[in-house]
Design a protein around this motif. Structure first.
Motif, PDB file in Angstrom:
ATOM      1  N   LYS A 144       0.840  -1.209   0.000  1.00  0.00           N
ATOM      2  CA  LYS A 144       0.000   0.000   0.000  1.00  0.00           C
ATOM      3  C   LYS A 144       0.869   1.251   0.000  1.00  0.00           C
ATOM      4  O   LYS A 144       0.601   2.213  -0.724  1.00  0.00           O
ATOM      5  CB  LYS A 144      -0.910  -0.018   1.225  1.00  0.00           C
ATOM      6  N   ASP A 145       1.922   1.256   0.796  1.00  0.00           N
ATOM      7  CA  ASP A 145       2.821   2.413   0.849  1.00  0.00           C
ATOM      8  C   ASP A 145       3.499   2.646  -0.502  1.00  0.00           C
ATOM      9  O   ASP A 145       3.604   3.772  -0.963  1.00  0.00           O
ATOM     10  CB  ASP A 145       3.905   2.213   1.914  1.00  0.00           C
ATOM     11  N   ARG A 146       3.973   1.575  -1.127  1.00  0.00           N
ATOM     12  CA  ARG A 146       4.637   1.707  -2.431  1.00  0.00           C
ATOM     13  C   ARG A 146       3.678   2.266  -3.474  1.00  0.00           C
ATOM     14  O   ARG A 146       4.032   3.133  -4.259  1.00  0.00           O
ATOM     15  CB  ARG A 146       5.197   0.359  -2.882  1.00  0.00           C
ATOM     16  N   THR A 147       2.454   1.751  -3.486  1.00  0.00           N
ATOM     17  CA  THR A 147       1.464   2.204  -4.460  1.00  0.00           C
ATOM     18  C   THR A 147       1.145   3.683  -4.261  1.00  0.00           C
ATOM     19  O   THR A 147       1.082   4.444  -5.223  1.00  0.00           O
ATOM     20  CB  THR A 147       0.180   1.354  -4.358  1.00  0.00           C
ATOM     21  N   GLU A 148       0.969   4.088  -3.025  1.00  0.00           N
ATOM     22  CA  GLU A 148       0.681   5.501  -2.748  1.00  0.00           C
ATOM     23  C   GLU A 148       1.830   6.393  -3.195  1.00  0.00           C
ATOM     24  O   GLU A 148       1.621   7.469  -3.750  1.00  0.00           O
ATOM     25  CB  GLU A 148       0.401   5.697  -1.254  1.00  0.00           C
ATOM     26  N   VAL A 149       3.042   5.947  -2.963  1.00  0.00           N
ATOM     27  CA  VAL A 149       4.213   6.719  -3.389  1.00  0.00           C
ATOM     28  C   VAL A 149       4.259   6.821  -4.910  1.00  0.00           C
ATOM     29  O   VAL A 149       4.562   7.881  -5.464  1.00  0.00           O
ATOM     30  CB  VAL A 149       5.513   6.112  -2.813  1.00  0.00           C
ATOM     31  N   CYS A 150       3.913   5.751  -5.594  1.00  0.00           N
ATOM     32  CA  CYS A 150       3.906   5.771  -7.058  1.00  0.00           C
ATOM     33  C   CYS A 150       2.887   6.779  -7.580  1.00  0.00           C
ATOM     34  O   CYS A 150       3.186   7.567  -8.489  1.00  0.00           O
ATOM     35  CB  CYS A 150       3.615   4.381  -7.607  1.00  0.00           C
ATOM     36  N   TYR A 151       1.700   6.783  -7.011  1.00  0.00           N
ATOM     37  CA  TYR A 151       0.688   7.755  -7.432  1.00  0.00           C
ATOM     38  C   TYR A 151       1.110   9.183  -7.090  1.00  0.00           C
ATOM     39  O   TYR A 151       0.874  10.117  -7.857  1.00  0.00           O
ATOM     40  CB  TYR A 151      -0.683   7.434  -6.828  1.00  0.00           C
ATOM     41  N   ASN A 187      11.230   9.857   0.817  1.00  0.00           N
ATOM     42  CA  ASN A 187      11.262  10.152   2.248  1.00  0.00           C
ATOM     43  C   ASN A 187      10.004   9.633   2.951  1.00  0.00           C
ATOM     44  O   ASN A 187      10.049   9.324   4.140  1.00  0.00           O
ATOM     45  CB  ASN A 187      11.432  11.646   2.509  1.00  0.00           C
ATOM     46  N   LEU A 188       8.930   9.541   2.232  1.00  0.00           N
ATOM     47  CA  LEU A 188       7.694   9.010   2.824  1.00  0.00           C
ATOM     48  C   LEU A 188       7.782   7.505   3.069  1.00  0.00           C
ATOM     49  O   LEU A 188       7.028   6.973   3.867  1.00  0.00           O
ATOM     50  CB  LEU A 188       6.497   9.291   1.898  1.00  0.00           C
ATOM     51  N   MET A 189       8.690   6.839   2.376  1.00  0.00           N
ATOM     52  CA  MET A 189       8.789   5.376   2.495  1.00  0.00           C
ATOM     53  C   MET A 189       9.855   4.914   3.472  1.00  0.00           C
ATOM     54  O   MET A 189       9.890   3.747   3.847  1.00  0.00           O
ATOM     55  CB  MET A 189       9.072   4.767   1.116  1.00  0.00           C
ATOM     56  N   ILE A 190      10.757   5.786   3.880  1.00  0.00           N
ATOM     57  CA  ILE A 190      11.829   5.368   4.774  1.00  0.00           C
ATOM     58  C   ILE A 190      11.264   5.125   6.171  1.00  0.00           C
ATOM     59  O   ILE A 190      10.582   5.997   6.721  1.00  0.00           O
ATOM     60  CB  ILE A 190      12.954   6.424   4.799  1.00  0.00           C
ATOM     61  N   PRO A 191      11.525   3.945   6.737  1.00  0.00           N
ATOM     62  CA  PRO A 191      11.023   3.659   8.081  1.00  0.00           C
ATOM     63  C   PRO A 191      11.581   4.674   9.084  1.00  0.00           C
ATOM     64  O   PRO A 191      12.741   5.057   9.020  1.00  0.00           O
ATOM     65  CB  PRO A 191      11.555   2.259   8.378  1.00  0.00           C
ATOM     66  N   ARG A 192      10.748   5.105   9.977  1.00  0.00           N
ATOM     67  CA  ARG A 192      11.159   6.112  10.965  1.00  0.00           C
ATOM     68  C   ARG A 192      11.503   5.462  12.277  1.00  0.00           C
ATOM     69  O   ARG A 192      11.029   4.520  12.701  1.00  0.00           O
ATOM     70  CB  ARG A 192      10.043   7.122  11.154  1.00  0.00           C
TER      71      ARG A 192
END
Length: 192
Positions: A144-151, A187-192
């Motif tokens: 889900k995170d990858r897909t959102e980043v792609c969009y 940056n939105l995908m890097i684990p915090r």
């Protein structure tokens, strides 16, 4: 949508010139991208430098021609995007795909109408997801995170293309903006 086959026909008679068929498909795509409405066989014939008879010998109706042109162009676009995605690093791949996407929008071979009409956004998302899945850091993130980043990336690229719709920006400015979009999205995908 019917799949366009560039293979020789089994019909009898004179063989069809594949270069003319490609010229017709290219012209049909340009007309569809520019007009954003029903295809005019007369206009396509003028653009391709062929007669209407030549077009009708290959395509029964304007709808068949527009479907074949969409399939043909989509195939070419996906080949370009897949080639752009084959880089050593994820960042390089994402930036290259973004540059190719923005270039296609600015060159008017791809327009906003055709993006939605022919499902091209989904194809681009699939390419981007495959790039991310292949990477150790980004591939470990939830789908889900990858897909959102792609969009999100595609949205940024559309905005970049719209920013210079009347006057295309220099390649360096576009590359800078595409790279900034990737930096923001990654940056939105890097684990915090």
């Amino acid at each position: 949508m019917a799949e366009y086959q560039a293979t020789p026909s089994t019909r009898s008679g004179r063989p069809r010139d594949p270069e003319k068929t490609i010229a017709i498909l290219d012209a049909a795509w340009r007309v569809m991208a520019a007009e954003r409405k029903r295809l005019s066989i007369e206009q396509v014939a003028r653009e391709a430098g062929v007669s209407k008879v030549t077009i009708y010998a290959r395509f029964a109706a304007a709808e068949d021609l527009s479907d074949a042109a969409a399939v043909y162009y989509r195939k070419l676009l996906l080949e370009k995007l897949h080639a752009a995605a084959k880089c050593v690093s994820v960042s390089e791949s994402m930036i290259n795909v973004g540059l190719m996407f923005v270039h296609e929008l600015q060159s008017n071979r791809l327009c906003f109408w055709t993006l939605s009409q022919f499902g091209i956004i989904g194809d681009v998302v699939s390419i981007l997801e495959r790039v991310l899945e292949a990477d150790a850091v980004y591939g470990s993130r939830q789908h889900k995170d990858r897909t959102e980043v792609c969009y999100l990336l595609i949205g940024h690229w559309l905005m970049i293309a719209l920013s210079w719709a009347d006057q295309p920006a220099t390649k360096s400015i576009v590359k800078e903006r595409v790279a900034a979009a990737w930096l923001h999205a990654s940056n939105l995908m890097i684990p915090r």
